[in-house]
Write a protein that holds these residues in place. Structure first.
Motif, PDB file in Angstrom:
ATOM      1  N   GLU A   1      -2.944   8.459   3.709  1.00  0.00           N
ATOM      2  CA  GLU A   1      -1.731   7.809   4.575  1.00  0.00           C
ATOM      3  C   GLU A   1      -2.865   6.670   5.821  1.00  0.00           C
ATOM      4  O   GLU A   1      -2.199   5.666   5.103  1.00  0.00           O
ATOM      5  CB  GLU A   1      -0.613   8.016   4.196  1.00  0.00           C
ATOM      6  CG  GLU A   1       0.454   8.943   3.707  1.00  0.00           C
ATOM      7  CD  GLU A   1       1.221   9.625   3.951  1.00  0.00           C
ATOM      8  OE1 GLU A   1       2.583   9.774   3.710  1.00  0.00           O
ATOM      9  OE2 GLU A   1       1.022  10.183   5.571  1.00  0.00           O
TER      10      GLU A   1
ATOM     11  N   ILE B   1      -6.832   0.205   5.698  1.00  0.00           N
ATOM     12  CA  ILE B   1      -6.954  -0.903   4.886  1.00  0.00           C
ATOM     13  C   ILE B   1      -5.530  -1.959   4.803  1.00  0.00           C
ATOM     14  O   ILE B   1      -6.446  -3.208   5.949  1.00  0.00           O
ATOM     15  CB  ILE B   1      -6.747  -0.518   3.333  1.00  0.00           C
ATOM     16  CG1 ILE B   1      -7.832   0.273   2.681  1.00  0.00           C
ATOM     17  CG2 ILE B   1      -6.696  -1.566   2.309  1.00  0.00           C
ATOM     18  CD1 ILE B   1      -7.498   1.032   1.478  1.00  0.00           C
TER      19      ILE B   1
ATOM     20  N   ILE C   1       3.042   2.776   1.928  1.00  0.00           N
ATOM     21  CA  ILE C   1       3.550   3.555   2.631  1.00  0.00           C
ATOM     22  C   ILE C   1       5.011   2.840   2.933  1.00  0.00           C
ATOM     23  O   ILE C   1       5.631   2.410   3.366  1.00  0.00           O
ATOM     24  CB  ILE C   1       2.871   2.999   4.538  1.00  0.00           C
ATOM     25  CG1 ILE C   1       1.263   2.647   4.169  1.00  0.00           C
ATOM     26  CG2 ILE C   1       3.130   4.159   5.463  1.00  0.00           C
ATOM     27  CD1 ILE C   1       0.338   3.953   4.098  1.00  0.00           C
TER      28      ILE C   1
ATOM     29  N   SER D   1      -3.983  -1.357  -5.607  1.00  0.00           N
ATOM     30  CA  SER D   1      -3.147  -1.844  -4.532  1.00  0.00           C
ATOM     31  C   SER D   1      -4.736  -2.564  -3.899  1.00  0.00           C
ATOM     32  O   SER D   1      -4.959  -3.735  -3.561  1.00  0.00           O
ATOM     33  CB  SER D   1      -2.034  -1.112  -3.867  1.00  0.00           C
ATOM     34  OG  SER D   1      -1.414  -0.837  -4.450  1.00  0.00           O
ATOM     35  N   VAL D   2      -5.536  -1.665  -3.861  1.00  0.00           N
ATOM     36  CA  VAL D   2      -7.257  -1.905  -2.623  1.00  0.00           C
ATOM     37  C   VAL D   2      -7.865  -2.847  -3.243  1.00  0.00           C
ATOM     38  O   VAL D   2      -7.822  -3.502  -2.937  1.00  0.00           O
ATOM     39  CB  VAL D   2      -7.404  -1.070  -2.556  1.00  0.00           C
ATOM     40  CG1 VAL D   2      -8.748  -1.251  -1.726  1.00  0.00           C
ATOM     41  CG2 VAL D   2      -5.998  -0.208  -1.829  1.00  0.00           C
TER      42      VAL D   2
ATOM     43  N   ASN E   1      -2.463   3.796  -5.860  1.00  0.00           N
ATOM     44  CA  ASN E   1      -3.180   2.511  -4.333  1.00  0.00           C
ATOM     45  C   ASN E   1      -4.084   2.206  -4.861  1.00  0.00           C
ATOM     46  O   ASN E   1      -4.407   1.321  -4.241  1.00  0.00           O
ATOM     47  CB  ASN E   1      -3.156   3.929  -3.496  1.00  0.00           C
ATOM     48  CG  ASN E   1      -1.263   4.182  -2.726  1.00  0.00           C
ATOM     49  OD1 ASN E   1      -0.629   2.932  -2.537  1.00  0.00           O
ATOM     50  ND2 ASN E   1      -0.937   5.206  -2.940  1.00  0.00           N
ATOM     51  N   ARG E   2      -5.292   2.622  -5.398  1.00  0.00           N
ATOM     52  CA  ARG E   2      -6.376   2.261  -5.687  1.00  0.00           C
ATOM     53  C   ARG E   2      -6.403   0.543  -6.185  1.00  0.00           C
ATOM     54  O   ARG E   2      -6.915   0.003  -6.018  1.00  0.00           O
ATOM     55  CB  ARG E   2      -7.256   3.245  -6.432  1.00  0.00           C
ATOM     56  CG  ARG E   2      -7.721   4.907  -6.159  1.00  0.00           C
ATOM     57  CD  ARG E   2      -9.345   4.513  -6.687  1.00  0.00           C
ATOM     58  NE  ARG E   2      -8.741   5.586  -8.492  1.00  0.00           N
ATOM     59  CZ  ARG E   2      -8.264   6.357  -8.873  1.00  0.00           C
ATOM     60  NH1 ARG E   2      -8.448   7.650  -7.873  1.00  0.00           N
ATOM     61  NH2 ARG E   2      -7.775   7.157  -9.779  1.00  0.00           N
TER      62      ARG E   2
ATOM     63  N   GLN F   1      -5.870   5.925   5.814  1.00  0.00           N
ATOM     64  CA  GLN F   1      -6.238   5.439   4.600  1.00  0.00           C
ATOM     65  C   GLN F   1      -6.233   4.395   4.627  1.00  0.00           C
ATOM     66  O   GLN F   1      -6.555   2.936   4.413  1.00  0.00           O
ATOM     67  CB  GLN F   1      -7.351   6.214   3.820  1.00  0.00           C
ATOM     68  CG  GLN F   1      -8.541   4.928   2.834  1.00  0.00           C
ATOM     69  CD  GLN F   1      -9.428   4.553   3.987  1.00  0.00           C
ATOM     70  OE1 GLN F   1      -9.563   4.996   4.849  1.00  0.00           O
ATOM     71  NE2 GLN F   1     -10.755   4.024   3.161  1.00  0.00           N
ATOM     72  N   ARG F   2      -4.980   4.147   3.949  1.00  0.00           N
ATOM     73  CA  ARG F   2      -3.923   2.777   3.624  1.00  0.00           C
ATOM     74  C   ARG F   2      -3.524   2.310   5.003  1.00  0.00           C
ATOM     75  O   ARG F   2      -3.829   1.083   4.640  1.00  0.00           O
ATOM     76  CB  ARG F   2      -2.281   2.991   2.547  1.00  0.00           C
ATOM     77  CG  ARG F   2      -3.415   3.279   1.244  1.00  0.00           C
ATOM     78  CD  ARG F   2      -2.254   3.945   0.258  1.00  0.00           C
ATOM     79  NE  ARG F   2      -2.295   5.654   0.493  1.00  0.00           N
ATOM     80  CZ  ARG F   2      -0.658   6.263   0.356  1.00  0.00           C
ATOM     81  NH1 ARG F   2       0.177   5.356   0.465  1.00  0.00           N
ATOM     82  NH2 ARG F   2      -1.116   7.406   0.961  1.00  0.00           N
TER      83      ARG F   2
ATOM     84  N   LEU G   1      -7.056   7.862  -1.991  1.00  0.00           N
ATOM     85  CA  LEU G   1      -6.141   7.860  -2.667  1.00  0.00           C
ATOM     86  C   LEU G   1      -5.806   7.703  -4.786  1.00  0.00           C
ATOM     87  O   LEU G   1      -7.064   8.025  -4.504  1.00  0.00           O
ATOM     88  CB  LEU G   1      -6.456   5.822  -2.824  1.00  0.00           C
ATOM     89  CG  LEU G   1      -6.525   5.536  -1.325  1.00  0.00           C
ATOM     90  CD1 LEU G   1      -6.497   3.684  -1.640  1.00  0.00           C
ATOM     91  CD2 LEU G   1      -5.679   6.447  -0.331  1.00  0.00           C
TER      92      LEU G   1
ATOM     93  N   LEU H   1       0.933  -1.272   0.042  1.00  0.00           N
ATOM     94  CA  LEU H   1      -0.201   0.325  -0.305  1.00  0.00           C
ATOM     95  C   LEU H   1       0.991   1.170   0.190  1.00  0.00           C
ATOM     96  O   LEU H   1       0.306   2.791  -0.073  1.00  0.00           O
ATOM     97  CB  LEU H   1      -0.375   0.369   1.132  1.00  0.00           C
ATOM     98  CG  LEU H   1      -2.320  -1.173   1.004  1.00  0.00           C
ATOM     99  CD1 LEU H   1      -2.281  -1.390   2.172  1.00  0.00           C
ATOM    100  CD2 LEU H   1      -3.298  -0.633  -0.174  1.00  0.00           C
TER     101      LEU H   1
ATOM    102  N   THR I   1     -11.334   3.627  -1.224  1.00  0.00           N
ATOM    103  CA  THR I   1     -10.001   3.783  -2.659  1.00  0.00           C
ATOM    104  C   THR I   1     -10.787   5.669  -2.402  1.00  0.00           C
ATOM    105  O   THR I   1      -9.920   6.403  -3.112  1.00  0.00           O
ATOM    106  CB  THR I   1     -10.341   3.639  -3.019  1.00  0.00           C
ATOM    107  OG1 THR I   1     -11.435   3.538  -4.093  1.00  0.00           O
ATOM    108  CG2 THR I   1      -9.419   1.850  -3.719  1.00  0.00           C
TER     109      THR I   1
END
Ligand code: ATP
Ligand code: MG
Length: 243
Positions: A157, A163, A141, A190-191, A187-188, A159-160, A183, A139, A180
């Motif tokens: 950050e 998640i 970070i 990755s989610v 990153n979207r 929000q990640r 994001l 994600l 998302t």
């Protein structure tokens, strides 16, 4: 496929006791079943009651009527009538919930926030830490933030981190409220991958996704929230000729 969460006749009205007892009817007579490996997307305009429904599925809100039956370790448990200790157990092992905003105890390090749900179900600390690190890296970070408390992190950050925490345990049921929303595209993606991996291992997912691309990439079907008003209007219209 097995039905993991089954909702029937669910209704919710908020009563605002501090504002003259004003009543807000949010939804009425909702029925929904979600199977293993399936992702259902709640949709409807802002204020339609999507988050309220999701919170009712997590037993954060108590509906006025109806049931929310979840398959929990071989038992069927109705979260509407369950004892508080049963709700705690269901949340520990069966239902994961990613809220739109991270709410955490101040001064707790990111890695500890992320590993906590796994430690709580007895996963060995080294295994939990390895998984947390892998999720935080996926994600994006930055490593330098892992030992810090997320209070000062950017919205995306935080929000990640939220998640990562939600995906630490392989919950049979996952509830995702706009995961998302804050994001960027990478990153979207990755989610989306995490959600599709969860589906592939058989998780039943109920989510709210504003982003159309994300919705198209994960949702098997859409469930419209806010039908109750239209439904009662339809009923009124249908009743008119008879009356
Ligand atoms: N705790 C609460 N107390 C009183 N009313 C509430 C509460 N939570 C939500 N509501 C009301 O219920 C309605 C539905 O809110 P909800 O947050 O579920 O909408 P939503 O579909 O998630 O909207 P959005 O897309 O903007 O997030 C709103 O009219 C809101 O004012
Ligand atoms: Mg909402």
């Amino acid at each position: 496929m097995t039905i993991l969460i089954s909702v029937g006749g669910l209704s919710k009205t908020f009563t605002l006791h501090t504002q003259g007892g004003a009543e807000i009817a949010v939804f009425d007579d909702i029925s929904l079943e979600v199977r293993a490996g399936e992702c259902v997307c709640l949709h409807g305009p802002s204020g339609a009651g999507k988050s309220t429904l999701l919170r009712s599925l997590y037993a954060n809100y108590k509906p006025d009527a109806g049931h929310v039956v979840v398959q929990h370790g071989g038992d069927s448990i109705d979260l509407v009538s369950a004892e508080p200790w049963e709700v705690v157990e269901v949340r520990r092992r069966t239902i994961g919930y990613v809220s739109q905003f991270l709410r955490v105890i101040p001064r707790v390090a990111t890695t500890d926030i992320v590993t906590e749900p796994a430690i709580a179900i007895g996963i060995p600390a080294d295994e939990a830490h390895a998984k947390a690190k892998a999720l935080l890296a996926r994600l994006n970070i930055p490593k330098r933030l892992w030992s810090l408390a997320p209070a000062t992190f950017s919205g995306g950050e935080q929000q990640r981190v939220n998640i990562a925490r939600g995906f630490m345990v392989n919950y049979p049921v996952l509830l995702l409220d706009e995961p998302t929303a804050s994001l960027d595209a990478a990153n979207r993606q990755s989610v989306v991958e995490l959600i599709n991996e969860a589906k592939a291992r058989g998780a039943a997912i109920v989510g709210i996704f504003h982003d159309e691309e994300v919705r198209d990439a994960v949702a098997d079907r859409l469930f419209k929230v806010g039908q109750s008003v239209r439904k009662s209007q339809r009923n009124m219209t249908a009743a008119e000729p008879v009356a």
